[in-house]
Write a protein that holds these residues in place. Structure first.
Motif, PDB file in Angstrom:
ATOM      1  N   UNK A  15       0.861  -1.181   0.000  1.00  0.00           N
ATOM      2  CA  UNK A  15       0.000   0.000   0.000  1.00  0.00           C
ATOM      3  C   UNK A  15       0.902   1.237   0.000  1.00  0.00           C
ATOM      4  N   UNK A  16       0.991   1.951  -1.137  1.00  0.00           N
ATOM      5  CA  UNK A  16       1.976   3.023  -1.298  1.00  0.00           C
ATOM      6  C   UNK A  16       1.389   4.407  -1.007  1.00  0.00           C
ATOM      7  N   UNK A  17       0.278   4.753  -1.651  1.00  0.00           N
ATOM      8  CA  UNK A  17      -0.372   6.039  -1.399  1.00  0.00           C
ATOM      9  C   UNK A  17      -1.544   5.839  -0.453  1.00  0.00           C
ATOM     10  N   UNK A  18      -1.655   6.734   0.527  1.00  0.00           N
ATOM     11  CA  UNK A  18      -2.663   6.608   1.575  1.00  0.00           C
ATOM     12  C   UNK A  18      -3.566   7.842   1.586  1.00  0.00           C
ATOM     13  N   UNK A  38       8.937   8.001  -0.922  1.00  0.00           N
ATOM     14  CA  UNK A  38       7.784   8.520  -0.194  1.00  0.00           C
ATOM     15  C   UNK A  38       6.497   8.515  -1.017  1.00  0.00           C
ATOM     16  N   UNK A  39       6.591   8.158  -2.319  1.00  0.00           N
ATOM     17  CA  UNK A  39       5.382   8.037  -3.122  1.00  0.00           C
ATOM     18  C   UNK A  39       5.219   9.062  -4.224  1.00  0.00           C
ATOM     19  N   UNK A  40       6.256   9.840  -4.498  1.00  0.00           N
ATOM     20  CA  UNK A  40       6.128  10.897  -5.516  1.00  0.00           C
ATOM     21  C   UNK A  40       5.926  10.297  -6.910  1.00  0.00           C
ATOM     22  N   UNK A  41       6.813   9.373  -7.280  1.00  0.00           N
ATOM     23  CA  UNK A  41       6.683   8.756  -8.597  1.00  0.00           C
ATOM     24  C   UNK A  41       5.401   7.940  -8.687  1.00  0.00           C
ATOM     25  N   UNK A  45       2.618   8.116 -11.542  1.00  0.00           N
ATOM     26  CA  UNK A  45       2.213   6.898 -12.245  1.00  0.00           C
ATOM     27  C   UNK A  45       0.736   6.587 -12.032  1.00  0.00           C
ATOM     28  N   UNK A  46       0.203   6.954 -10.881  1.00  0.00           N
ATOM     29  CA  UNK A  46      -1.223   6.741 -10.633  1.00  0.00           C
ATOM     30  C   UNK A  46      -2.062   7.638 -11.532  1.00  0.00           C
ATOM     31  N   UNK A  47      -1.638   8.877 -11.703  1.00  0.00           N
ATOM     32  CA  UNK A  47      -2.381   9.814 -12.543  1.00  0.00           C
ATOM     33  C   UNK A  47      -2.402   9.349 -13.987  1.00  0.00           C
ATOM     34  N   UNK A  48      -1.246   8.932 -14.500  1.00  0.00           N
ATOM     35  CA  UNK A  48      -1.134   8.589 -15.921  1.00  0.00           C
ATOM     36  C   UNK A  48      -1.622   7.176 -16.208  1.00  0.00           C
ATOM     37  N   UNK A 205       5.723   9.052   3.400  1.00  0.00           N
ATOM     38  CA  UNK A 205       5.169   7.706   3.522  1.00  0.00           C
ATOM     39  C   UNK A 205       3.786   7.611   2.873  1.00  0.00           C
ATOM     40  N   UNK A 206       3.686   8.207   1.675  1.00  0.00           N
ATOM     41  CA  UNK A 206       2.460   8.084   0.899  1.00  0.00           C
ATOM     42  C   UNK A 206       1.322   8.981   1.322  1.00  0.00           C
TER      43      UNK A 206
END
Length: 231
Positions: A15-18, A38-41, A45-48, A205-206
């Motif tokens: 579970x990466x983004x919270x 920390x979840x930036x990439x 990647x979630x958006x695209x 941490x996401x």
């Protein structure tokens, strides 16, 4: 223009983004800061659409695109400059740009790209693998623009560049900002990031742990020290 509302993203069981909430207004530049991992990439990647296991809402121009495939999202007008550039090293500069040309045309043409990046015009017939890191970064940005996007997602476009080349790339991004291009910029260098941003978010941490105007972060650099561990 683009908003993330309670986005959770997963790689397998991880579970990466919270519950990420983030907004990019039309014509603005939003900078996303955070330490490595920390979840930036993952946010980019979630958006695209590169991350397929996710929950929440990703709304682009009023449409929830969270369930769409990456090529469908790109066709909506979201462009990406990926981390590591990922250009075709065996193709020339001209070929790299031409292969990404939007068949529906638009404001961005090969000529306009060369006006923005005179250095690329000089290297037009050079294989991309023989370009410097800065030139490859410019090519990656130019390639994304050839799709005539409405918004650009840039994942550390200055990574690994000399200070001189960082300045050149940031000058280009400032020119793009002046044209009204909306951008979500992931950047490690806080000074570089704040120099162009209208809004700044910090991921830890996401989770979004800070959101404000860049001037406010400059006044509270202890926040940056705490979350980014800069020295």
């Amino acid at each position: 223009m683009l908003s993330l509302q309670g986005v959770h993203s997963y790689y397998g069981a991880s579970h990466i983004l919270h519950g990420v909430n983030l907004e990019v207004k039309k014509g603005s530049v939003v900078t996303l800061l955070g330490r490595n991992g920390m979840g930036k990439t993952t946010t980019i990647h979630s958006i695209i659409g590169f991350v397929t296991k996710k929950e929440g809402d990703i709304v682009f121009e009023g449409e929830n695109v969270i369930k769409l495939k990456s090529h469908q999202i790109a066709n909506k007008g979201i462009g990406i400059v990926p981390q590591g550039r990922r250009i075709f090293t065996n193709l020339t500069v001209h070929e790299n740009l031409s292969v990404f040309a939007n068949k529906n045309h638009g404001d961005w043409s090969l000529e306009r790209i060369f006006d923005l990046f005179p250095r690329l015009k000089e290297r037009e017939k050079t294989h991309a693998g023989n370009l410097s890191g800065g030139e490859q970064s410019m090519l990656s940005i130019g390639r994304a623009l050839m799709r005539n996007p409405k918004i650009l997602l840039l994942d550390e476009p200055t990574e690994g560049l000399s200070p001189l080349m960082v300045g050149e790339v940031m000058d280009v991004l400032l020119k793009l900002k002046e044209t009204g291009m909306s951008m979500l910029l992931v950047e490690q260098n806080i000074a570089t990031a704040l120099s162009i941003a209208d809004d700044v978010y910090i991921l830890n941490k996401g989770e979004v742990v800070y959101h404000d105007h860049p001037n406010e972060l400059r006044k509270n650099m202890n926040i940056a020290y705490h979350h980014l561990a800069i020295s």
